[in-house]
Design a protein around this motif. Structure first.
Motif, PDB file in Angstrom:
ATOM      1  N   GLY A 199       0.814  -1.212   0.000  1.00 46.82           N
ATOM      2  CA  GLY A 199       0.000   0.000   0.000  1.00 46.82           C
ATOM      3  C   GLY A 199       0.844   1.256   0.000  1.00 46.82           C
ATOM      4  O   GLY A 199       1.978   1.269  -0.482  1.00 46.82           O
ATOM      5  N   SER A 200       0.318   2.308   0.588  1.00 46.42           N
ATOM      6  CA  SER A 200       1.006   3.604   0.589  1.00 46.42           C
ATOM      7  C   SER A 200       2.128   3.671   1.614  1.00 46.42           C
ATOM      8  O   SER A 200       3.002   4.538   1.528  1.00 46.42           O
ATOM      9  CB  SER A 200       0.001   4.725   0.883  1.00 46.42           C
ATOM     10  OG  SER A 200      -0.473   4.628   2.213  1.00 46.42           O
ATOM     11  N   GLY A 201       2.086   2.769   2.593  1.00 50.00           N
ATOM     12  CA  GLY A 201       3.084   2.806   3.660  1.00 50.00           C
ATOM     13  C   GLY A 201       2.681   3.657   4.842  1.00 50.00           C
ATOM     14  O   GLY A 201       3.379   3.679   5.864  1.00 50.00           O
ATOM     15  N   TYR A 202       1.538   4.349   4.730  1.00 51.14           N
ATOM     16  CA  TYR A 202       1.074   5.197   5.835  1.00 51.14           C
ATOM     17  C   TYR A 202       0.247   4.383   6.826  1.00 51.14           C
ATOM     18  O   TYR A 202      -0.514   3.486   6.430  1.00 51.14           O
ATOM     19  CB  TYR A 202       0.247   6.370   5.312  1.00 51.14           C
ATOM     20  CG  TYR A 202       1.108   7.500   4.791  1.00 51.14           C
ATOM     21  CD1 TYR A 202       1.468   8.557   5.620  1.00 51.14           C
ATOM     22  CD2 TYR A 202       1.569   7.498   3.479  1.00 51.14           C
ATOM     23  CE1 TYR A 202       2.276   9.593   5.155  1.00 51.14           C
ATOM     24  CE2 TYR A 202       2.381   8.529   3.002  1.00 51.14           C
ATOM     25  CZ  TYR A 202       2.721   9.572   3.843  1.00 51.14           C
ATOM     26  OH  TYR A 202       3.526  10.585   3.391  1.00 51.14           O
ATOM     27  N   PRO A 203       0.360   4.672   8.130  1.00 46.12           N
ATOM     28  CA  PRO A 203      -0.359   3.894   9.149  1.00 46.12           C
ATOM     29  C   PRO A 203      -1.866   3.890   8.979  1.00 46.12           C
ATOM     30  O   PRO A 203      -2.532   2.947   9.408  1.00 46.12           O
ATOM     31  CB  PRO A 203       0.033   4.601  10.460  1.00 46.12           C
ATOM     32  CG  PRO A 203       1.318   5.299  10.163  1.00 46.12           C
ATOM     33  CD  PRO A 203       1.233   5.705   8.719  1.00 46.12           C
ATOM     34  N   SER A 204      -2.415   4.937   8.358  1.00 43.06           N
ATOM     35  CA  SER A 204      -3.867   5.019   8.193  1.00 43.06           C
ATOM     36  C   SER A 204      -4.394   4.195   7.014  1.00 43.06           C
ATOM     37  O   SER A 204      -5.609   4.025   6.871  1.00 43.06           O
ATOM     38  CB  SER A 204      -4.281   6.482   7.998  1.00 43.06           C
ATOM     39  OG  SER A 204      -3.638   7.033   6.852  1.00 43.06           O
ATOM     40  N   ASP A 205      -3.509   3.659   6.188  1.00 40.95           N
ATOM     41  CA  ASP A 205      -3.897   2.910   4.998  1.00 40.95           C
ATOM     42  C   ASP A 205      -4.269   1.478   5.398  1.00 40.95           C
ATOM     43  O   ASP A 205      -3.423   0.735   5.913  1.00 40.95           O
ATOM     44  CB  ASP A 205      -2.731   2.894   4.008  1.00 40.95           C
ATOM     45  CG  ASP A 205      -3.090   2.233   2.685  1.00 40.95           C
ATOM     46  OD1 ASP A 205      -4.100   1.503   2.622  1.00 40.95           O
ATOM     47  OD2 ASP A 205      -2.348   2.436   1.705  1.00 40.95           O
TER      48      ASP A 205
END
Length: 263
Positions: free
Chosen positions: A219-225
């Motif tokens: 995914g994007s690598g962001y914790p919210s993803d």
């Protein structure tokens, strides 16, 4: 931090780094334009990848003669976050195509180094890491003989406090620390492009040195993803933890580790 010399092909150099194991941080830099050794110069500093739980954080700097301000504006720089990947790549080609005018440096801070600092016996938080990286870039540019006069930095933390800190270290320079500096100052926008393009290339070429099979779609690598969260849960080894791509000091990773680890 290791210094990697500018090669004939920046993309090949970055892929070489990304595929080499990724456990160390490094600097990659252009040659120094001779004009920057003589004419008064300005310098911009910005980062990419501060928030993600996956991949490196990258600091970028660009520097050029103050007399070339109009040329810099005509090059079309903008905050890298507002541009498409194709636009960012095109602008980085513009930067690389002006070696007689503009110099640049990128500092790639590996996930392992970030996490080791943040979880060390004496905690080295992300703001302190960011400040020290920016300070090191300014010192490096000065040490290379660039006639540096002005520095523009996208803030980390309270802008006035950060600016006062830099002014104390570099009293000979005119320093501006501002929120969204990358959208206000073209030289800072150029630094933003260097940082973002580098991080994207490193992440896309990432080599997983772990011997077990790991899904590369994170995914994007962001914790919210949600895709990133799902990937983190699936990629945990119950004994050895996360792959090297993961910043294991992030709260998202620590919470998952407590759930899935065999202790």
């Amino acid at each position: 931090m290791e210094d990697m010399e500018q090669g004939d092909d920046y993309d090949d150099l970055m892929k070489e780094y990304a595929e080499a194991g990724n456990f160390h941080s490094c600097n990659i830099e252009s040659n120094i334009p001779s004009v920057t050794l003589k004419e008064p110069c300005w310098m911009g500093i910005d980062e990419a990848g501060r928030g993600p739980v996956c991949g490196p954080m990258v600091y970028g700097t660009a520097f050029a003669p103050l007399s070339g301000g109009e040329r810099l504006k005509k090059m079309g720089f903008a905050d890298s976050k507002t541009l498409t990947e194709e636009q960012r790549d095109g602008l980085f080609q513009v930067i690389k195509g002006a070696p007689e005018f503009m110099g640049w440096i990128v500092s790639v801070l590996s996930p392992q180094d970030l996490s080791a600092g943040m979880l060390g016996r004496i905690q080295y938080n992300l703001n302190a890491i960011s400040h020290d990286t920016a300070i090191a870039l300014i010192k490096k540019v000065i040490a290379q003989g660039v006639n540096l006069k002005e520095v523009y930095v996208d803030t980390v933390g309270i802008d006035t406090v950060y600016q006062a800190k830099l002014e104390k270290i570099f009293p000979q320079l005119s320093i501006t620390v501002a929120k969204k500096a990358d959208s206000k100052y073209p030289i800072c926008s150029a630094a933003s492009i260097c940082a973002k393009v580098t991080r994207d290339l490193v992440v896309s070429a990432w080599n997983f040195p772990e011997t077990r099979k790991i899904d590369t779609e994170f995914g994007s690598g962001y914790p919210s993803d949600p895709r990133t969260k799902e990937w983190l849960a699936k990629s945990i080894d119950h004994v050895f933890g996360f792959p090297g791509l993961v910043r294991f000091s992030w709260s998202t990773a620590k919470k998952l580790w407590k759930i899935h680890a065999w202790m």
